[in-house]
Enzyme design. Sequence first.
Site, PDB file in Angstrom:
ATOM      1  N   ASN A 194      -6.746   1.617   2.624  1.00  0.00           N
ATOM      2  CA  ASN A 194      -7.476   2.870   2.769  1.00  0.00           C
ATOM      3  C   ASN A 194      -7.033   3.901   1.739  1.00  0.00           C
ATOM      4  OD1 ASN A 194      -8.681   1.670   4.985  1.00  0.00           O
ATOM      5  ND2 ASN A 194      -7.352   2.646   6.484  1.00  0.00           N
ATOM      6  N   GLU A 231      -6.377  -9.124   3.758  1.00  0.00           N
ATOM      7  CA  GLU A 231      -5.529  -8.466   4.774  1.00  0.00           C
ATOM      8  C   GLU A 231      -5.564  -9.335   6.024  1.00  0.00           C
ATOM      9  OE1 GLU A 231      -6.017  -4.259   5.532  1.00  0.00           O
ATOM     10  OE2 GLU A 231      -6.617  -3.893   3.446  1.00  0.00           O
ATOM     11  N   GLU A 276       0.855  -1.194   0.000  1.00  0.00           N
ATOM     12  CA  GLU A 276       0.000   0.000   0.000  1.00  0.00           C
ATOM     13  C   GLU A 276       0.885   1.236   0.000  1.00  0.00           C
ATOM     14  OE1 GLU A 276      -2.966   0.141   3.099  1.00  0.00           O
ATOM     15  OE2 GLU A 276      -3.674   2.121   2.454  1.00  0.00           O
ATOM     16  N   GLU A 317     -12.642  -2.010   2.138  1.00  0.00           N
ATOM     17  CA  GLU A 317     -13.279  -1.788   3.453  1.00  0.00           C
ATOM     18  C   GLU A 317     -14.369  -0.718   3.388  1.00  0.00           C
ATOM     19  OE1 GLU A 317     -10.229  -1.224   6.469  1.00  0.00           O
ATOM     20  OE2 GLU A 317      -9.705  -3.336   6.376  1.00  0.00           O
ATOM     21  N   TYR A 325      -6.849  -8.502  11.869  1.00  0.00           N
ATOM     22  CA  TYR A 325      -5.568  -8.205  12.512  1.00  0.00           C
ATOM     23  C   TYR A 325      -5.699  -8.573  13.988  1.00  0.00           C
ATOM     24  CZ  TYR A 325      -4.517  -5.382   8.356  1.00  0.00           C
ATOM     25  OH  TYR A 325      -4.273  -4.958   7.075  1.00  0.00           O
TER      26      TYR A 325
HETATM   27  O1  AHR Z   1      -3.118  -2.569   6.245  1.00  0.00           O
HETATM   28  C1  AHR Z   1      -3.366  -1.356   6.889  1.00  0.00           C
HETATM   29  C2  AHR Z   1      -4.811  -0.866   6.718  1.00  0.00           C
HETATM   30  O2  AHR Z   1      -5.665  -1.739   7.405  1.00  0.00           O
HETATM   31  C3  AHR Z   1      -5.356  -0.868   5.315  1.00  0.00           C
HETATM   32  O3  AHR Z   1      -5.067   0.305   4.631  1.00  0.00           O
HETATM   33  C4  AHR Z   1      -6.833  -0.968   5.537  1.00  0.00           C
HETATM   34  O4  AHR Z   1      -7.495  -1.595   4.478  1.00  0.00           O
HETATM   35  C5  AHR Z   1      -6.951  -1.718   6.857  1.00  0.00           C
HETATM   36  O5  AHR Z   1      -7.819  -1.079   7.720  1.00  0.00           O
END
Ligand code: AHR
Length: 503
Positions: free
Chosen positions: A75, A295, A30, A176, A247
């Site tokens: 994002n 992700e 990113e 997202e 995450y």
């Molecule tokens: O990977 C970091 C961020 O986490 C990404 O930009 C977003 O898609 C997610 O919230």
Amino acid sequence: MAEHRRARIEFDPRFTVAEVPERLFGSFVEHLGRCVYTGIYEPGHPTANADGLRGDVLDLVAELGPTMIRYPGGNFVSGYRWEDGVGPKEDRPRRLDLAWGVTETNQFGLGEFIKFCRTVGVEPNMAVNLGTRGLQEALDLLEYANHPGGTHWSDLRRSHGDEEPYGIRLWCLGNEMDGPWQIGQRTAAEYGRLADRTARAMRMFDSGLDLVACGSSSRGMPTFGAWEAEVLEHSYESVDYISAHAYYHPVDGDLDSFMASAQDMELFIDGVVATADSVGAKLKSDKKINISFDEWNVWYQSSEGYEPPERWSEAPRQLEDQYSAMDAVVFGSLLVTLLRRCDRVTAACLAQLVNVIGPIMTEPGGPAWRQTTFFPFAEASRFGRGKVLRLGAASPSFTTAKFGPVEALHSVAVANEDGSVTVFAVNRDLKAPLTLEVDPGAMAGIGEVTCSTLTHADPDAKNTLEDQTRVAPAANETVRAADGTVTVELPAMSWNTIRIHPK
Ligand code: AHR
């Protein structure tokens, strides 16, 4: 003296779950922090090639073994104008990146990304902006990228020096879009219709594209489940995948639950599969929507001491988590889940590749090194190819506040094409070692067996600029084969790659 506990797994190479999909070992680049700038791209770095790609990073990426890379966000993509990043670099505009509060110089863009993918031999996975933009810009980008020539956008690409089309097959329809933090957040109905319209138009250009609709940003979103159902009710027949993002990090110091994070990932996958299949059943469709887990990682999102970068600075240090040995073991357990569920999770991206919650770290003008999480990914990508096997497993448990009792052993077996079987085995118990017995069933005699183990006496041990090799896997000399069974000692909190070769 730690308690001595035993676990056992059994499999038969004839009984399989699924072929491991090539796209399971994806990663993510990113425009965020130093993932691109001074991460993969740093003209002037002593190891940089003619395209400005860092040679030391290219070498580590090759060793890591990703198969596909998602780009350019995240994002970031929801405010991105892809045209800013193509053509002569001196003409490219500097823009505010509202997603991350920084300035984007656009010195790296689509053409550079494709060069990077071709140099490392990975499939590109391109996201389109459905935040501030929509269908027309997505079609323009598709024409620029994939049409051979003779039209405005394809000839523009050729004028930029790229005669051959990029042939990008895998596309994310936004990012997202359920999140309040997302530029241009939509409701499920708005997004479902937009994703469907965009997908159908993109398929008018090429019906063979693989298209990913945005699922929930996490299982914890209040709209989780309802979002997937409504988005797919609008787009079921026009998309191929629904995305999932997750995450993990310890909450309130609860390390046992953190070690069991894969339980949450399993429930997430179960929920998305059930929801997608229920929409398919209602629509009387023969088609299955699979998951792009595009992700996933350990990410200390709320860690104390995080300093937001200077506003509108260029490529500041952001999200530069330093991973511990414990993080690597949890990370390995997430990989085990992705492999175990690869009948329905047919694409996945480790977020991200370099510097930004990445397995590879760099210093501007300086060295690049492997984080602790590098090793489970590299071993899984290298040896986790072939067919995932059905597994019978018995393991002692440990207690977690979040998930109740959880089995200490978390494992998967993959029948590799050369006739060997690789078992990835995580001992999730922070305190007790495990003796693992592996019964390889109808495998035609056991030849050489090896085991590589990643653990550390200090669960918080990390690889840093000053000490780049503190944590690394080592040969586990306890592995042995006797009477048709492989036995190995798995230390507490360990990631283990056991390779069983036939006679
Ligand atoms: O990977 C970091 C961020 O986490 C990404 O930009 C977003 O898609 C997610 O919230």
